[in-house]
Motif scaffolding. Structure first.
Motif: not given
Length: 169
Positions: A84-86, A95-97, A99-108
């Protein structure tokens, strides 16, 4: 004299229509090039990137462990989010939403970084490999970003609701 002007205007009008037709042809040729199968595929996801509750039920019935299913959910959902981000422009309201999801997935992902390959069932390991394989590019399916995120949420609730103590109805 007016007749002469009318004839010249008529010829110019016909020439103008031909020029417009050439412009249309050039534009529609560009559209045709952009709508080629390979170009349309970049806005689609691999078949394995769509994880539905029915897939989880089928895998559970095949005696795949809950930990392995959660690992699979993480990989499939994070890859779908990256897809989706691509294609999402930076100025898009989501975009910001995302981006925040990506940060949470990175943490997971850091949580799952401790997993060893032996901790994951063979079935799930194979599915994760398919999601990351280059050959899977041929198996594409058109799915709206919202549908991907809807499935992500539904499967997450199935897999984490009870162990995390979420009071879902």
């Amino acid at each position: 004299m007016r007749r002469g002007y009318a004839a010249v205007l008529c010829v110019l009008a016909v020439m103008g229509l031909e020029a417009a037709a050439l412009g249309e042809c050039e534009i529609t040729q560009l559209l045709q090039d952009k709508l080629q199968y390979e170009m349309r595929l970049q806005y689609m996801v691999q078949y394995e990137e769509v994880l539905r509750p029915s897939n989880i039920t089928r895998l559970r019935n095949g005696t795949v462990s809950e930990a392995a299913l959660r690992y699979l959910w993480f990989h499939v959902s994070s890859q779908a989010l990256l897809r989706i981000r691509q294609v999402l422009p930076e100025k898009h309201p989501s975009w910001k939403y995302t981006q925040e999801l990506c940060r949470l997935f990175d943490a997971l992902g850091r949580e799952y970084g401790a997993y060893r390959q032996t901790d994951v069932d063979v079935v799930v390991a194979d599915l994760v490999k398919q999601v990351h394989s280059a050959g899977a590019e041929r198996r594409r399916k058109a799915v709206r970003p919202k549908a991907l995120l809807d499935n992500c949420l539904k499967v997450m609730r199935m897999l984490f609701g009870r162990p995390c103590g979420w009071g879902l109805t």
